[in-house]
Design an enzyme around this catalytic site. Structure first.
Site, mmCIF file in Angstrom:
data_model
loop_
_atom_site.group_PDB
_atom_site.id
_atom_site.type_symbol
_atom_site.label_atom_id
_atom_site.label_comp_id
_atom_site.label_asym_id
_atom_site.label_seq_id
_atom_site.Cartn_x
_atom_site.Cartn_y
_atom_site.Cartn_z
ATOM 1 N N CYS A 2 115.359 39.676 85.433
ATOM 2 C CA CYS A 2 114.018 39.294 85.026
ATOM 3 C C CYS A 2 114.031 38.981 83.541
ATOM 4 C CB CYS A 2 113.051 40.446 85.278
ATOM 5 S SG CYS A 2 113.162 41.130 86.920
ATOM 6 N N TRP A 75 112.246 38.521 88.708
ATOM 7 C CA TRP A 75 113.197 38.106 89.734
ATOM 8 C C TRP A 75 113.295 39.310 90.654
ATOM 9 C CZ3 TRP A 75 115.574 33.845 91.267
ATOM 10 C CH2 TRP A 75 116.613 33.981 92.164
ATOM 11 N N GLU A 497 129.625 16.821 94.659
ATOM 12 C CA GLU A 497 128.204 16.852 94.307
ATOM 13 C C GLU A 497 127.931 16.716 92.815
ATOM 14 O OE1 GLU A 497 127.862 21.575 95.411
ATOM 15 O OE2 GLU A 497 126.024 20.409 95.400
HETATM 16 C C1 AGP Z 1 125.655 23.730 96.929
HETATM 17 O O1 AGP Z 1 126.183 23.573 95.688
HETATM 18 C C2 AGP Z 1 124.484 22.930 97.209
HETATM 19 N N1 AGP Z 1 123.453 23.175 96.285
HETATM 20 C C3 AGP Z 1 124.004 22.997 98.643
HETATM 21 O O2 AGP Z 1 125.060 22.635 99.478
HETATM 22 C C4 AGP Z 1 123.486 24.371 99.096
HETATM 23 O O3 AGP Z 1 124.533 25.251 99.246
HETATM 24 C C5 AGP Z 1 122.771 24.199 100.435
HETATM 25 O O4 AGP Z 1 121.689 23.338 100.247
HETATM 26 C C6 AGP Z 1 122.303 25.536 101.001
HETATM 27 O O5 AGP Z 1 121.366 26.095 100.147
HETATM 28 P P1 AGP Z 1 120.912 27.613 100.352
HETATM 29 O O6 AGP Z 1 122.105 28.490 100.168
HETATM 30 O O7 AGP Z 1 119.877 27.830 99.292
HETATM 31 O O8 AGP Z 1 120.340 27.728 101.735
#
Ligand code: AGP
Length: 617
Positions: A2, A75, A497
């Site tokens: 937090c 948080w 990504e």
């Molecule tokens: C990972 O770097 C990405 N941001 C993406 O693949 C992410 O893992 C996916 O969208 C799942 O998100 P979450 O863990 O919040 O469910």
């Protein structure tokens, strides 16, 4: 994690506290609150939602006057984000007020004791327990606030940064720290003091700051030097005032260029926090309350189905290996987006584990609803407390990575693997599928992981130098076997990504069934070749790549010689058990993709076309 702020001085406290909370919102943003003292009254407002929402409330709810105040942006760890669980928390008498960043592990035992002494509690938080413990001690021992806080902190287990105000002693604020950061901004001529989780809230008011060390407590009083004492023995600590060198933007990123790099470097702490109160290696115990309360469900499960997306799906794939090897429970890992529409066969004898950092991923949420509608027991592994997925599950456990701001998930991945590995080990113990000697070995080895990650972060420059050689690549292959096949997938995802280079991860043995056709002297191939993971087989895969002039970047166990002679570049990781090696092998892959992306001028924290939480399908 937090954000806390505070002010005592001659200026109006409210604007300083609110602006400070906004700067700390990267630390937590699910609820916020402020307490102001106007010389007579305590005026307090707190609410679920962001700091901007709090500002709206203050306009209608309380006077914003006063030259003393404390504030908090949350948080959540204990108690879902809602108004009553927001900070500040007030003691039973209404005189003591606290803001807290951290986790009190033994809060429930203390709470029961205080209830037996007539205390009532309004929230589910550990923090409300702490402020009433301080009040009880102050009353029983007839001591001043500083002393009462010190005695109370010697009775709690966990992590904290706190700021405490006492209406009966309105010219001081008491702060203390163990594990969570706290900085004190010292104003000119000691006429004002600023309190905050980092210096960002007061950087424009003063460059003189005192950073409390662990187990230190300070009493901040107008016109007097800050007095710092050791919490355990009350001894005085020499005051160390540092001159702040950083600018604001830097501070929010903690001096790192990007949130992603900061979060990569936060992994030792994040993994330790995910251990906290759960891994007791000396006692040979793992305890995860959500699991303990539902052990029967797990032990009677015919299979475990893991549902997730993206990086969380990769963590699920690592868990498939640990659950099957340690606990001998059959596991299926499903892309949530496919699972929800595939009309899968699900029975009430299934346990479904849903993994999500944000807790808001639409496909994963839908997969959970489907599983529950078919009678399966759903256990969530989430990072955001009180998120939709956390609320939708039958039970669950949180990773304590803290807020992850960079879109590319890093510390959430390693804390997910940490938590899932603890669960697999606990189930193995309960099922008797692992000897107590092996169990103890894994507990001790897990405890060493944060330091080994720390060690690995020290070779960042070496990884950066390798990255420089491949930043113009157009394609890249990642190969791994066993536990490190999912890490190869994750490494490829990270590069894709944030650098927009096309990359694919493969089980190393799969290469001969197609991908080897891609290999030539322009194809970088990252191979994970840990000493305890099908090593000989991976070495022959490396020879196959070499014979087709592929450029080999090998992640090996320190002291490796064989691969060193074959590869173009070698990144050494500390030795550990193969099942734990994903917690180490993934670090250099995170750094490699980070440096390549930065050198290609990409927006590393907010890559194109991506969102931190995919709340639509
Ligand atoms: C990972 O770097 C990405 N941001 C993406 O693949 C992410 O893992 C996916 O969208 C799942 O998100 P979450 O863990 O919040 O469910």
């Amino acid at each position: 994690m937090c954000g806390i702020t505070g002010y005592i001085g001659y200026r109006e406290a409210y604007p300083i506290i609110i602006n400070g909370l906004k700067r700390l919102e990267y630390r937590g943003y699910d609820s916020a609150g402020v307490m102001l003292y106007d010389g007579n009254n305590i005026n307090l407002s707190k609410t679920k939602g962001k700091v901007s929402h709090l500002q709206e409330n203050v306009k209608h709810e309380i006077s914003d006057k006063g030259t003393l105040g404390i504030g908090h942006t949350r948080w959540a760890t204990h108690g879902i984000p809602n108004d009553v669980n927001s900070h500040p928390h007030v003691s039973q008498s209404g005189n003591l007020v606290i803001v807290h960043n951290g986790i009190i592990e033994n809060y429930d035992a203390i709470k029961q004791e205080l209830i037996s002494r007539g205390y009532t509690f309004h929230s589910d938080t550990d923090t409300e327990v702490l402020i009433n413990l301080i009040e009880e001690i102050k009353g029983q021992e007839k001591v001043k606030l500083g002393k009462a806080v010190q005695i109370a902190l010697n009775q709690v287990i966990g992590a904290y940064a706190i700021a405490v105000f006492d209406k009966t002693k309105p010219d001081e604020i008491v702060v203390a720290r163990l594990g969570s950061p706290i900085a004190i901004g010292v104003g000119k001529d000691l006429k004002e003091f600023f309190i905050a989780s980092d210096a960002s809230p007061f950087i424009e008011y003063t460059k003189d700051a005192v950073y409390l060390e662990d187990e230190e407590l300070a009493i901040i009083k107008m016109g007097r030097e800050v007095k710092v004492r050791k919490i355990n023995d009350d001894s005085f600590v020499d005051l160390k005032i540092q001159e702040l060198q950083m600018n604001l933007e830097q501070i929010e990123k903690g001096g790192y260029e990007h949130f992603m790099l900061k979060e990569i470097y936060e992994q030792p702490r994040a993994i330790t926090d995910t251990f906290r109160g759960r891994l007791l290696a000396n006692e040979g115990i793992i305890k995860i309350s959500g699991l303990e309360n539902n052990m029967k469900k797990f032990l009677n499960a015919e299979r475990i189905i893991i549902v997730a997306c993206g990086t969380s799906w990769h963590a699920g794939l690592v868990a498939e290996y640990t659950f099957e090897e340690f606990a001998r429970i059959p596991v299926e890992v499903e892309y949530a987006s496919e699972f929800r529409y595939r009309n899968p066969v699900i029975t009430e004898k299934d346990v479904v584990i849903a993994i999500s950092q944000s807790g808001e991923t639409a496909d994963t949420l839908a997969a959970i609803k489907l599983a529950r509608s078919k009678g399966a027991f759903v256990f969530g592994v989430c990072n955001v407390v009180g998120s939709s997925i956390a609320r939708e599950n039958d039970s669950g456990a949180y990773t304590h990575a803290g807020p992850e701001i960079g879109v590319a998930s890093t510390k959430a991945f390693t804390t997910q693997i940490t938590l899932l590995t603890l669960i697999a080990l606990r189930l193995a113990r309960a099922k008797g599928t692992m000897t107590s000697a092996d169990f103890r070995l894994y507990l001790q080895e897990m405890e060493l992981i944060p330091n080994k990650v720390e060690q690995l972060l020290k070779i960042d420059d070496h990884i950066k130098a390798i990255a420089k050689k491949y930043l113009l690549s157009t394609n890249c292959l990642y190969l791994g076997r066993g536990y490190n096949f999912p890490v190869a997938l994750e490494g490829a995802l990270k590069l894709k990504e944030i650098s927009y280079i096309h990359a694919e991860g493969y089980p190393a043995a799969e290469m001969k069934h197609g991908p080897i056709a891609l290999i030539d002297d322009r194809m970088p191939v990252i191979v994970i070749a840990t000493s305890k993971g099908h090593y000989e087989k991976v070495v022959s895969n490396i020879q196959e790549i070499k014979s087709r002039s592929g450029k080999i970047i090998a992640v090996v166990t320190e002291g490796d010689t064989t691969v060193r002679d074959l590869a173009d570049h070698v990144i050494e990781i500390p030795e550990t058990e193969e099942a734990l090696s994903p917690l180490l092998t993934t670090i250099p892959l995170q750094l490699l993709s980070y440096h390549i992306a930065v050198m290609r001028g990409c927006n590393v924290d907010q890559p194109r076309n991506l969102a931190k939480s995919v709340t639509v399908e």
